[in-house]
Design a protein around this motif. Structure first.
Motif, PDB file in Angstrom:
ATOM      1  N   ARG A 205     -24.203  24.142  10.435  1.00  0.00           N
ATOM      2  CA  ARG A 205     -24.294  23.104  11.473  1.00  0.00           C
ATOM      3  C   ARG A 205     -22.911  22.611  11.853  1.00  0.00           C
TER       4      ARG A 205
ATOM      5  N   LEU B 216     -30.400  25.838  16.884  1.00  0.00           N
ATOM      6  CA  LEU B 216     -30.990  25.487  15.595  1.00  0.00           C
ATOM      7  C   LEU B 216     -31.878  26.621  15.103  1.00  0.00           C
TER       8      LEU B 216
ATOM      9  N   SER C   4     -35.830  11.659  16.116  1.00  0.00           N
ATOM     10  CA  SER C   4     -35.748  13.057  15.732  1.00  0.00           C
ATOM     11  C   SER C   4     -36.911  13.393  14.809  1.00  0.00           C
TER      12      SER C   4
ATOM     13  N   LEU D 113     -31.907  23.409  20.671  1.00  0.00           N
ATOM     14  CA  LEU D 113     -33.043  23.921  19.894  1.00  0.00           C
ATOM     15  C   LEU D 113     -32.865  25.413  19.631  1.00  0.00           C
TER      16      LEU D 113
ATOM     17  N   ASN E  53     -33.078  18.331  11.226  1.00  0.00           N
ATOM     18  CA  ASN E  53     -33.724  17.390  12.136  1.00  0.00           C
ATOM     19  C   ASN E  53     -33.393  17.779  13.555  1.00  0.00           C
ATOM     20  N   PHE E  54     -34.395  17.806  14.395  1.00  0.00           N
ATOM     21  CA  PHE E  54     -34.110  18.137  15.790  1.00  0.00           C
ATOM     22  C   PHE E  54     -34.462  16.938  16.668  1.00  0.00           C
TER      23      PHE E  54
ATOM     24  N   ILE F  83     -37.765  26.125  17.307  1.00  0.00           N
ATOM     25  CA  ILE F  83     -36.949  26.591  16.180  1.00  0.00           C
ATOM     26  C   ILE F  83     -37.585  27.841  15.562  1.00  0.00           C
TER      27      ILE F  83
ATOM     28  N   GLY G  50     -40.434  21.059  19.305  1.00  0.00           N
ATOM     29  CA  GLY G  50     -39.209  21.384  18.575  1.00  0.00           C
ATOM     30  C   GLY G  50     -39.474  22.402  17.487  1.00  0.00           C
TER      31      GLY G  50
ATOM     32  N   ARG H 183     -27.272  20.102  23.820  1.00  0.00           N
ATOM     33  CA  ARG H 183     -28.483  19.278  23.730  1.00  0.00           C
ATOM     34  C   ARG H 183     -29.637  20.018  24.402  1.00  0.00           C
TER      35      ARG H 183
END
Lengths: 297, 314
Positions: free
Chosen positions: A218, A237, B65, A234, B57-58, B190, B186, A229
């Motif tokens: 991260r 991530l 979040s 996403l 955490n998103f 992911i 989310g 953002r």
């Protein structure tokens, strides 16, 4: 031991003390810390009080109890709390005093445990606010500001919040006063299936490693794309999760090879030292009596 | 969604404990029979991975979040039974070491997050993959699986809370369902990202997982879950016709507060529209019932179809 940010607050926490010391590769400095119980005289072997696990290295009578006694005691007490109607003030005070006494004799930082266990409140609070709707004649009119809170509803809300908080605090006391290996050994001796205990022990062993890896991934992402953002964030991530999956998979292969080369045959050796002594029986009896008192009063 | 202690009634958490323990014990046996020691070590590392990924955490709408749960992702990359055990270990560790979710409520939490999540996720993923084998479909299937697992787990948690008489069905399902429909986006993104990354880097791992012969088992579990749900529902209706000690106590203690008014406002009879409305609550209950039944039936049918396909291959 030296990677974690040093916390300089909390000077008066019991079980934690300050003295000048050195971490490998760093200048002499001071900050609150616990000494590891098993480290012998070496003054610089210590755990930082920044996470829950470091608290398990404090030396205290509660820490010395058999892990099985603590698990059983906490479970019985929680059963008592759960099975009783909403706690009356006397019951809540009794439980609070009891748990505070255990925390004090375990030399645990009470304030941190209280705030940490309060983490159950957001979810419990949401349901607790919905609960009044279900009681007789219940209605929830803009938080009770524009007219009467119905009485039954208020009691239900208090019941949910107090029980959730007290039970969470109980479990946190066990988690903070029992070494991870002792806790897992106790589960094994309490007849939890072996495959399951093995999964649990791997989680406790490797979550730190993988968490550290996740953090560096991260950090790398943020330093290259600080303003990500929405969908782009996403997606990144997701890639991080995939990347960590592949790394963990390969790590798993290496771990297995290492285990086999050291003689792994499918069962994990577990520390199963310790016997249930008088102190453990006393502890469980105390928990059971309190549970009965709360459940029957 | 980790239900703490004290929120579920004994009539809910005891059946949930028994049901979850039964399913997981069966799963442990299957895994033991199916896998070598090496894959079990691998599973254990994967359990640590899922736990670590939950720190991810998103951002969700409005500056809050949501945490990544990972049940569907585990089911996609590990297969159904290993995923259930892995998720069970994660949920149990959270309850034991972090007081995240209660001990009496552990059975219910295992049921929603470790059993239902992977089951629904796996069923949706397998079904959609059957439609088309393209990369886009695979990503869409992963997204749908994670979203469906997230929402299904939340709705069942809501139903458990309702069975315990903690909140009216309409309000609690609306609150949990809407919130997790949002978080599910989310979660889905992911999961799709994870699968996309694996497709690009190690497609062999994903292909291994897809070949796992556990779809037939999904049917049995789905039937089992349906039976548990029926028993729990039946028990709760039986119990509700005899107000139990707890409800009696609520009434007794409650009467002391009955006359308390915090602030008399201009609209004393104002009730937030809809939530306390019985008709709407009934309609919502119906919708939830249809969704839950649909998910179970769907999982069952998928199981049947896969089994037939397997038989044909033999």
């Amino acid at each position: 031991m030296s990677q974690q940010p040093h916390s300089h607050d909390d000077p008066g926490v019991p079980g934690v003390h300050r003295e000048a010391h050195r971490h490998a590769g760093q200048p002499t400095h001071r900050h609150p810390h616990h000494h590891r119980a098993d480290s012998g005289p070496a003054p610089h072997e210590h755990a930082h009080p920044t996470n829950l696990e470091s608290l398990t290295y404090i030396v205290s009578p509660v820490h010395a109890l058999d892990a099985r006694a603590k698990i059983v005691g906490a479970t019985v007490l929680i059963l008592g709390v759960v099975l009783t109607p909403p706690l009356r003030l006397a019951e809540a005070l009794l439980l609070a005093a009891l748990l505070a006494a255990v925390a004090a004799s375990a030399r645990l930082p009470l304030r941190r445990l209280v705030t940490r266990s309060a983490a159950v409140l957001p979810f419990a609070g949401t349901i607790a606010l919905l609960a009044p709707l279900g009681t007789d004649g219940g209605s929830w009119n803009i938080g009770g500001l524009t007219s009467a809170w119905t009485g039954g509803g208020l009691v239900v809300t208090w019941g949910i919040l107090s029980k959730a908080w007290i039970s969470a605090f109980c479990m946190l006391l066990v988690a903070a006063s029992t070494r991870r290996s002792d806790l897992l050994g106790a589960l094994r001796r309490l007849k939890v299936p072996e495959v399951f205990v093995m999964l649990l022990s791997f989680i406790t062993r490797y979550v730190g490693v993988l968490g550290e890896q996740l953090r560096s991934l991260r950090t790398a992402m943020v330093s290259r794309a600080p303003a990500l953002r929405g969908r782009a964030l996403l997606r990144s991530l997701g890639s991080i999760a995939g990347n960590l999956f592949v790394r963990s998979y390969e790590r798993g292969e290496r771990i297995h090879a290492a285990m086999v080369s050291r003689g792994y045959t499918g069962t994990l050796p577990m520390a199963s030292r310790g016997r249930i002594g008088p102190a453990d029986i006393l502890f469980m009896a105390m928990a059971a009596l309190s549970a009965f008192a709360v459940a029957l009063y | 969604m980790h239900i703490p202690d004290g929120m579920l009634e004994a009539r809910t958490w005891i059946p949930a404990w028994i049901g979850s323990a039964g399913v997981l014990a069966y799963g442990a046996r299957r895994v033991r029979a199916m896998l070598s020691d090496g894959t079990i070590v691998m599973m254990a590392v994967m359990a640590a991975l899922i736990f670590a990924l939950q720190m991810l955490n998103f951002p969700v709408a409005g500056g809050t979040s949501g945490p990544f749960a990972g049940g569907a992702a585990a089911a996609i990359v590990l297969g159904l039974w290993p995923a259930m055990l892995v998720m069970a270990a994660v949920v149990a560790i959270q309850a034991l070491l972090f007081a995240d979710g209660g001990i009496t409520a552990l059975g219910a939490n295992l049921f929603t997050m470790a059993i239902l999540g992977p089951l629904v996720g796996r069923a949706i993923y397998v079904a959609l993959r059957r439609v088309s084998g393209s990369r886009g479909m695979q990503l869409a299937a992963s997204f749908a699986a994670a979203w469906g697992a997230c929402v299904a787990a939340a709705l069942v948690a809501a139903v458990l809370l309702w069975l315990s008489g903690r909140a009216p069905l309409g309000a609690v399902t609306a609150a949990m369902g809407l919130w997790h429909a949002l978080i599910g986006i989310g979660e889905g993104a992911i999961t799709a990202g994870l699968v996309g990354y694996l497709l690009a880097v190690r497609p062999d791992l994903l292909a291994d997982a897809e070949r796992k012969p556990d779809a037939a088992v999904a049917r049995k579990v789905a039937i089992g879950l349906a039976v548990i749900a029926l028993v729990a529902a039946g028990a709760s209706f039986l119990a509700s016709s005899h107000p139990d000690g707890l409800e009696y106590a609520y009434e007794q203690v409650g009467s002391a507060f009955e006359s308390m008014t915090l602030l008399e406002g201009p609209m004393p009879d104002y009730v937030i529209p809809g939530i306390a409305n019985e008709t709407l609550a009934g309609v919502l209950a119906g919708i939830v019932g249809v969704v839950v039944t649909g998910v179970l039936a769907y999982a069952g049918l998928t199981g049947l179809r896969c089994r037939r396909a397997e038989d044909r291959q033999r």
